[in-house]
Design a protein around this motif. Sequence first.
Motif, PDB file in Angstrom:
ATOM      1  N   HIS A  82       0.784  -1.160  -0.210  1.00  0.00           N
ATOM      2  CA  HIS A  82      -0.113   0.012   0.049  1.00  0.00           C
ATOM      3  C   HIS A  82       1.063   1.231   0.193  1.00  0.00           C
ATOM      4  N   VAL A  83       0.961   1.971  -1.197  1.00  0.00           N
ATOM      5  CA  VAL A  83       1.885   3.076  -1.197  1.00  0.00           C
ATOM      6  C   VAL A  83       1.413   3.900   0.126  1.00  0.00           C
ATOM      7  N   LEU A  84       0.389   4.417  -0.038  1.00  0.00           N
ATOM      8  CA  LEU A  84      -0.345   5.288   1.005  1.00  0.00           C
ATOM      9  C   LEU A  84      -0.759   4.358   2.190  1.00  0.00           C
ATOM     10  N   PRO A  85       0.048   4.130   3.253  1.00  0.00           N
ATOM     11  CA  PRO A  85      -0.094   2.849   4.453  1.00  0.00           C
ATOM     12  C   PRO A  85      -1.549   2.993   4.596  1.00  0.00           C
ATOM     13  N   LYS A  86      -2.423   1.500   4.602  1.00  0.00           N
ATOM     14  CA  LYS A  86      -3.488   1.300   5.278  1.00  0.00           C
ATOM     15  C   LYS A  86      -3.595   1.444   6.560  1.00  0.00           C
ATOM     16  N   TRP A  99      -4.812   1.669  -7.439  1.00  0.00           N
ATOM     17  CA  TRP A  99      -3.827   2.846  -7.871  1.00  0.00           C
ATOM     18  C   TRP A  99      -2.917   2.916  -6.665  1.00  0.00           C
ATOM     19  N   ASN A 100      -3.437   2.493  -5.353  1.00  0.00           N
ATOM     20  CA  ASN A 100      -2.626   2.690  -4.382  1.00  0.00           C
ATOM     21  C   ASN A 100      -2.153   1.412  -3.774  1.00  0.00           C
ATOM     22  N   LEU A 101      -2.024   0.388  -4.748  1.00  0.00           N
ATOM     23  CA  LEU A 101      -1.414  -0.962  -4.550  1.00  0.00           C
ATOM     24  C   LEU A 101      -0.353  -1.163  -5.277  1.00  0.00           C
ATOM     25  N   GLY A 102       0.540  -2.024  -5.073  1.00  0.00           N
ATOM     26  CA  GLY A 102       1.630  -2.654  -5.921  1.00  0.00           C
ATOM     27  C   GLY A 102       2.164  -3.946  -5.197  1.00  0.00           C
ATOM     28  N   VAL A 103       3.466  -4.241  -5.743  1.00  0.00           N
ATOM     29  CA  VAL A 103       3.852  -5.542  -5.227  1.00  0.00           C
ATOM     30  C   VAL A 103       5.467  -5.220  -4.910  1.00  0.00           C
ATOM     31  N   LYS A 106      10.168  -7.988   0.617  1.00  0.00           N
ATOM     32  CA  LYS A 106       9.841  -7.622   1.950  1.00  0.00           C
ATOM     33  C   LYS A 106      10.834  -6.712   2.637  1.00  0.00           C
ATOM     34  N   ARG A 107      12.109  -6.663   1.804  1.00  0.00           N
ATOM     35  CA  ARG A 107      13.068  -5.744   2.314  1.00  0.00           C
ATOM     36  C   ARG A 107      12.779  -4.109   2.223  1.00  0.00           C
ATOM     37  N   CYS A 108      12.101  -3.879   1.021  1.00  0.00           N
ATOM     38  CA  CYS A 108      11.794  -2.378   0.563  1.00  0.00           C
ATOM     39  C   CYS A 108      10.400  -2.144   1.507  1.00  0.00           C
ATOM     40  N   ASN A 109       9.489  -2.968   1.836  1.00  0.00           N
ATOM     41  CA  ASN A 109       8.311  -2.692   2.215  1.00  0.00           C
ATOM     42  C   ASN A 109       8.610  -2.548   3.911  1.00  0.00           C
ATOM     43  N   MET A 110       9.137  -3.769   4.356  1.00  0.00           N
ATOM     44  CA  MET A 110       9.256  -3.913   5.866  1.00  0.00           C
ATOM     45  C   MET A 110      10.332  -3.146   6.435  1.00  0.00           C
ATOM     46  N   GLN A 111      11.557  -3.286   5.677  1.00  0.00           N
ATOM     47  CA  GLN A 111      12.690  -2.594   6.457  1.00  0.00           C
ATOM     48  C   GLN A 111      12.888  -1.212   6.228  1.00  0.00           C
ATOM     49  N   TYR A 112      12.331  -0.498   5.084  1.00  0.00           N
ATOM     50  CA  TYR A 112      12.540   0.820   4.954  1.00  0.00           C
ATOM     51  C   TYR A 112      11.306   1.596   4.798  1.00  0.00           C
ATOM     52  N   LYS A 113      10.095   1.137   3.918  1.00  0.00           N
ATOM     53  CA  LYS A 113       9.184   2.036   3.792  1.00  0.00           C
ATOM     54  C   LYS A 113       8.144   2.043   4.940  1.00  0.00           C
ATOM     55  N   LYS A 114       7.762   0.654   5.542  1.00  0.00           N
ATOM     56  CA  LYS A 114       7.157   0.459   6.785  1.00  0.00           C
ATOM     57  C   LYS A 114       5.708   1.370   6.526  1.00  0.00           C
ATOM     58  N   GLU A 115       5.548   2.412   7.764  1.00  0.00           N
ATOM     59  CA  GLU A 115       4.294   3.291   7.742  1.00  0.00           C
ATOM     60  C   GLU A 115       4.713   4.711   7.373  1.00  0.00           C
ATOM     61  N   ARG A 116       5.836   4.954   6.799  1.00  0.00           N
ATOM     62  CA  ARG A 116       6.282   6.406   6.625  1.00  0.00           C
ATOM     63  C   ARG A 116       5.243   7.096   5.515  1.00  0.00           C
ATOM     64  N   ILE A 117       5.165   8.332   5.730  1.00  0.00           N
ATOM     65  CA  ILE A 117       4.401   9.102   4.653  1.00  0.00           C
ATOM     66  C   ILE A 117       4.972  10.456   4.446  1.00  0.00           C
ATOM     67  N   ASP A 118       6.329  10.584   4.765  1.00  0.00           N
ATOM     68  CA  ASP A 118       6.917  11.607   4.646  1.00  0.00           C
ATOM     69  C   ASP A 118       7.498  11.951   3.105  1.00  0.00           C
ATOM     70  N   PHE A 119       7.261  10.737   2.200  1.00  0.00           N
ATOM     71  CA  PHE A 119       7.333  10.918   0.810  1.00  0.00           C
ATOM     72  C   PHE A 119       6.206  11.661   0.083  1.00  0.00           C
ATOM     73  N   VAL A 120       5.125  11.967   0.730  1.00  0.00           N
ATOM     74  CA  VAL A 120       3.881  12.505   0.345  1.00  0.00           C
ATOM     75  C   VAL A 120       4.055  13.962   0.359  1.00  0.00           C
ATOM     76  N   ILE A 121       3.919  14.684  -0.660  1.00  0.00           N
ATOM     77  CA  ILE A 121       4.447  16.303  -0.640  1.00  0.00           C
ATOM     78  C   ILE A 121       3.087  16.798   0.246  1.00  0.00           C
ATOM     79  N   ASP A 122       2.031  16.887  -0.400  1.00  0.00           N
ATOM     80  CA  ASP A 122       0.895  17.357   0.311  1.00  0.00           C
ATOM     81  C   ASP A 122      -0.241  16.158   0.917  1.00  0.00           C
ATOM     82  N   GLN A 123      -0.124  15.848   2.195  1.00  0.00           N
ATOM     83  CA  GLN A 123      -0.831  14.731   2.807  1.00  0.00           C
ATOM     84  C   GLN A 123      -2.363  15.063   2.820  1.00  0.00           C
TER      85      GLN A 123
END
Length: 219
Positions: A82-86, A99-103, A106-123
């Motif tokens: 989930h790009v924008l975390p569920k 559009w908010n989903l992808g594949v 585990k490394r990218c999603n669980m180790q780095y992205k997690k529940e971060r949303i700082d990559f969204v410019i206007d939340q």
Amino acid sequence: MDDAYTPTLEDFAFTDSEMEVITAALETEKPWDWKAGDERDETVKIIKKKIETFHLGRHKDQCCYCRRHLGGAGYFMIDREHVLPKSVGAFRLLSFEIWNLGVSCKRCNMQYKKERIDFVIDQADEGARKSSHNYRLIHPNFDNYEKHFDHYMLQKNGVTLQKFTRLEGSAKAEYTYDFFNLRGLEVGSFDEAQGVAQQHQGLGKGALEARSLAEDFGQ
């Protein structure tokens, strides 16, 4: 809505029966993890597999962030991302939006992205959620990966070399490279290749190719 891949997002559709189950799930606190305790649970499994298959097809069986090959991989390697975390309340109702989903791996999603949303410019801007311009990283659906990176990979006899070349002028490539520590994937692979070449001088052409490629990339 931006769309960088085929099949297109508009090509994807849920059946009426699938939409009934999704509607019921969205009424709960955790729609993606909802358990009905009846035959609808099987429908949820079918829905999730359908989403996974669709996005694997769009990204040629690769992680949408690091390009790790995921073809034939199972639950322990693949995440339905989930790009924008569920888990974030404002995005809960986007749990099944294609559009908010992808594949991802585990490394990218669980180790780095997690529940971060700082990559969204206007939340707060709901209208901007479907636009590439509202994301600092390479969006799995709205941005074409190859317009930001040249990704090289060579694998031979257990040795893997890879390099992420950020294309000139791509701020998204720079951000994604740092966000997911893609350099860590490069360094590990080049160190491994150089070690094999140095320890086994008798391996011949394969080891020499590995060492030569590592030297070409400045490792």
